[in-house]
Design an enzyme around this catalytic site. Structure first.
Site, PDB file in Angstrom:
ATOM      1  N   HIS A 120       0.844  -1.199   0.000  1.00  0.00           N
ATOM      2  CA  HIS A 120       0.000   0.000   0.000  1.00  0.00           C
ATOM      3  C   HIS A 120       0.882   1.254   0.000  1.00  0.00           C
ATOM      4  O   HIS A 120       1.949   1.278   0.629  1.00  0.00           O
ATOM      5  CB  HIS A 120      -0.943   0.017   1.201  1.00  0.00           C
ATOM      6  N   ASP A 140      -0.677   4.306   0.711  1.00  0.00           N
ATOM      7  CA  ASP A 140      -1.256   5.281   1.636  1.00  0.00           C
ATOM      8  C   ASP A 140      -0.525   5.212   2.972  1.00  0.00           C
ATOM      9  O   ASP A 140       0.004   4.169   3.367  1.00  0.00           O
ATOM     10  CB  ASP A 140      -2.754   5.066   1.814  1.00  0.00           C
ATOM     11  N   ASP A 147       6.613   1.797   6.468  1.00  0.00           N
ATOM     12  CA  ASP A 147       5.242   1.295   6.344  1.00  0.00           C
ATOM     13  C   ASP A 147       4.469   2.103   5.310  1.00  0.00           C
ATOM     14  O   ASP A 147       3.737   3.021   5.659  1.00  0.00           O
ATOM     15  CB  ASP A 147       4.557   1.367   7.713  1.00  0.00           C
ATOM     16  N   GLU A 199      -5.128   0.998   2.816  1.00  0.00           N
ATOM     17  CA  GLU A 199      -4.805   0.020   3.860  1.00  0.00           C
ATOM     18  C   GLU A 199      -4.840   0.647   5.241  1.00  0.00           C
ATOM     19  O   GLU A 199      -5.257   0.002   6.203  1.00  0.00           O
ATOM     20  CB  GLU A 199      -3.411  -0.577   3.594  1.00  0.00           C
ATOM     21  N   GLU A 200      -4.414   1.895   5.343  1.00  0.00           N
ATOM     22  CA  GLU A 200      -4.369   2.562   6.641  1.00  0.00           C
ATOM     23  C   GLU A 200      -5.716   3.167   7.027  1.00  0.00           C
ATOM     24  O   GLU A 200      -5.871   3.642   8.156  1.00  0.00           O
ATOM     25  CB  GLU A 200      -3.303   3.672   6.630  1.00  0.00           C
ATOM     26  N   GLU A 212       4.906  -5.786   4.105  1.00  0.00           N
ATOM     27  CA  GLU A 212       4.751  -5.092   5.379  1.00  0.00           C
ATOM     28  C   GLU A 212       6.045  -5.199   6.197  1.00  0.00           C
ATOM     29  O   GLU A 212       6.790  -6.180   6.071  1.00  0.00           O
ATOM     30  CB  GLU A 212       3.591  -5.693   6.175  1.00  0.00           C
TER      31      GLU A 212
END
Length: 387
Positions: free
Chosen positions: A74, A76, A107, A141-142, A170
């Site tokens: 991801h 975001d 991340d 995702e966040e 991740e």
């Protein structure tokens, strides 16, 4: 335009995109330009849901055959918080002391940069390899995780895409690169309990019914025995009471009700259905005929899963050991991730950077770790397609 394909340069370019959920911020556009330049077919589907923001996503594929190795992640990021507390602007991609600073450094824009660098290096040296390499990147995702990976996987399936294996980038390592591979994740289940009472004056308890002792009985019934003892690859399931409330500002009033919330991180011995049944059994037994209560269990899409150690896991472990000298632990610890969605389509393993600074002020990654992670991904590709 020819891009610098080093993991550091790719990571810096991504960090300079302010892609706080749900904003795309230019991150997916950058990935699209790099992958198209390398010969990938790239798509940018946008998904919507009433009550949630529209979210841009990216799907890219190089090759037509099998096996098909998918990289997922991801772009975001969570908000940077008080920017004045950062040593460097969180969207500047500054380097200091051998570390790259920025929101998303670990991340997980740094991980995506390493995936891209490893994959593109492999393709440059093996343009006619047998199989396919893909990227499945979400911008949700966040956030609520409604218009991201779930819908992107459904969209890809509708196009006839079939994946053989997936690596999710991740940040899995607790202390140093090579510590840990995630081969599964625990599930998550949240429940709420309301115990009914009768409000009254504390001096006249016979005219009231205090719900707090009843709530204490119920919670003791939930907690007095462990749910299980763990399994070969999972720790014991864990129930935590996260809040107990009566909302009572007066010391001389018996409250009308008591409320509690609990969350369970459960292993592969349970499904949400079987776990809910066990919770209901324990509450009934604790309540007897005296405690009036109601239980509500929230729907969950976080179910425990495991990718058993196999040749695919072995390729990753071998690559890590060759590059770092470390034997990675095969783990199922931690919270949930998008792997819980991907596992419905193909076996998935998580391996990325060191996660010590994720979501923190001054999030950062060692530049040397970016280089080493890109090499690890490249070694995995070599072994995977050779096999």
């Amino acid at each position: 335009m020819l891009h610098d394909l080093s993991p550091l340069s790719l990571a810096q370019s991504l960090l300079r995109c302010p892609s706080v959920t749900p904003e795309e911020g230019g991150a997916l556009a950058f990935i699209e330009s790099v992958l198209k330049e390398a010969g990938f077919e790239v798509h940018r589907p946008v998904f919507s849901e009433p009550g949630t923001p529209d979210v841009e996503n990216l799907y890219a594929r190089y090759g037509k055959g099998e096996p098909y190795l998918l990289f997922a992640g991801h772009t975001d990021v969570v908000p940077p918080g008080d920017v004045s507390r950062w040593q460097y602007d969180p969207f500047s991609g500054e380097i200091h002391g051998g570390e790259l600073y920025g929101r998303g450094a670990v991340d997980m824009k740094g991980g995506i940069a390493c995936m891209m660098a490893g994959a593109l290096d492999f393709i440059r040296h093996n343009p006619d390899f047998k199989g396919s390499i893909g990227f499945l990147i979400t911008g949700d995702e966040e956030g609520p995780a409604v218009n991201g990976t779930v819908k992107l996987l459904e969209w890809a399936k509708g196009r006839g895409e079939r994946f053989s294996h997936c690596i999710l980038g991740e940040p899995t390592n607790p202390n140093q690169l090579g510590d840990m591979i995630k081969i599964g994740r625990r599930g998550s289940l949240t429940g709420k309990i309301v115990v009914e009472g009768k409000q009254g004056h504390v001096a006249y308890p016979h005219l009231a019914d205090n719900p707090i002792p009843g709530m204490m009985r119920l919670l003791d019934g939930l907690l007095k025995e462990p749910l299980d003892r763990g399994t070969d690859h999972f720790d014991a399931s864990n129930l935590e009471v996260t809040t107990v409330d009566v909302g009572n500002p007066a010391a001389n009033v018996i409250p009308a009700e008591a409320r509690a919330t609990f969350n369970i991180r459960f292993n592969d011995l349970w499904t949400p259905h079987s776990l809910e049944a066990e919770i209901e059994r324990r509450l009934r037994e604790a309540a007897g005929n005296t405690v009036r209560y109601a239980l509500t269990v929230e729907p969950t899409n976080a179910v425990a899963f495991l990718t058993p150690p196999n040749a695919f896991v072995g390729f990753i472990a071998d690559a890590i050991r060759a590059e770092t000298g470390s034997q990675p632990k095969l783990s199922t610890t931690g919270g949930t991730s998008d792997a819980r969605f991907i596992v419905k389509y193909c076996p998935v393993v998580e391996f990325g950077l060191v996660g010590q600074t994720m979501h923190q002020i001054d999030e950062r990654v060692a530049v040397a770790d970016l280089d080493r992670l890109a090499v690890i991904y490249r070694k995995v590709l070599d072994a995977y397609f050779a096999a």
